[in-house]
Scaffold this motif. Structure first.
Motif: not given
Length: 345
Positions: A276-290
């Motif tokens: 997944i495109h890096v900025p989108i992947a980072a946002e998904i990761d953040r959402c999951l943790h939050a």
């Protein structure tokens, strides 16, 4: 005296009268794979089986027999009591119809508990399953349910099955939802168990005029569907369900319960994160943790799953598929039922 029966005879008996099939192999053998709907009353537990097996290989056959007799003698009363508590006729089997099932059936007979013994044991049954799947003549017309992730395809099939429509639930047989997150919260089956359950369902459904099943990949979790079924998926009537993304997000949250298995979902996401495109992947990761699961799911649909399904959809010609645009699962169910009724099958 006990009676040896073939697998064909056992299956015939099960359809004609109450017959309980009992696997007398060890718990780990039973857990790995067994005859469908059988009970486990082990002749040896796993440790005892290992001990007797070691004596058989390293000392002598007689030493293994002597130790086996010593082990079973001490627990005969409870062993027989378990069988006696089961009503109706019984059939026992072990790995290849050898010492464990023969001794069990003999002891039960001495206690006036009649039991059949399956010739060839589980080994013969497994060979039959593989041979049947290899040459299976699939007769019904296939209706294959497609749709972007979250359209509730499995739920749709369950609803239809509850209304007595002929449904083959491949994900249920595999114990896996088919996605990278598909194993979470489920007990996945191995290939041997999947094959056994699949064959029983195919036999049950083979006189139906048609069968509905989901457009799965050939591999579903740990298991692989047989070639003829993969061919049916490609050549059957393709039914596509289109549903708004918000409805799909809610369906996924309901089915997958991310708040209950958060750590497992985060771990599984790492396996596709690099795709997944890096900025989108980072946002998904953040959402999951939050705990912002709806946002995480929406992003995964938009940037990962939907593009994959768009590619799959393009592999089918427009004239070979039927598309229903709906707002929710209720509308999808109604649309498919009306479509099937119009086919006059």
């Amino acid at each position: 005296m006990f009676q040896d029966i073939t697998l064909e005879q056992l299956r015939e008996l099960k359809t004609k009268k109450q017959l309980t099939v009992i696997d007398v192999r060890s718990p780990s053998e039973y857990e790995d794979s067994t005859y469908p709907d059988s009970l486990n009353i082990p002749f040896f537990n796993d440790e005892e089986r290992a001990e007797v097996g070691t004596l058989y290989k390293q000392t002598s056959v007689q030493a293994a027999k002597d130790r086996g007799l010593q082990i079973i003698s001490s627990k005969l009363p409870s062993f027989i009591k378990e069988f006696g508590a089961i009503e109706g006729d019984k059939a026992v089997f072990c790995w290849r119809g050898g010492m464990r099932s023969r001794t069990t059936a003999t002891v039960l007979s001495l206690m006036d508990i009649h039991a059949y013994r399956l010739e060839g044991g589980y080994k013969a049954y497994r060979k039959w399953v593989m041979d049947e799947l290899e040459s299976f003549d699939f007769k019904p017309k296939s209706f294959v349910i497609h749709g972007n992730t979250g359209t509730g395809k499995t739920n749709l099939l369950h609803r239809l099955k509850n209304k007595s429509y002929p449904v083959l639930d491949l994900e249920g047989l595999a114990g896996h939802r088919g996605s990278i997150f598909g194993h979470i919260g489920l007990k996945s089956n191995n290939q041997k168990t999947f094959d056994s359950l699949l064959l029983e369902e195919l036999i049950r459904l083979n006189d139906s005029p048609y069968v509905l099943f989901e457009a799965e990949s050939k591999r579903i979790g740990k298991v692989v569907m047989p070639n003829f079924l993969a061919h049916e998926k490609e050549t059957g009537t393709q039914i596509w369900i289109e549903m708004p993304i918000e409805a799909r997000v809610q369906q996924i949250l309901q089915d997958y319960q991310p708040e209950q298995f958060k750590a497992q979902y985060i771990a599984s996401f790492q396996r596709i994160k690099s795709r997944i495109h890096v900025p989108i992947a980072a946002e998904i990761d953040r959402c999951l943790h939050a705990d912002q699961f709806a946002d995480a799911v929406r992003l995964m649909l938009e940037y990962y799953y939907d593009p994959k399904y768009d590619y799959t959809s393009q592999q089918y010609e427009e004239g070979s598929k039927v598309t229903f645009t709906v707002n929710n699962l209720d509308e999808a169910e109604d649309a498919v039922i009306k479509y099937l009724a119009a086919q006059n099958i």
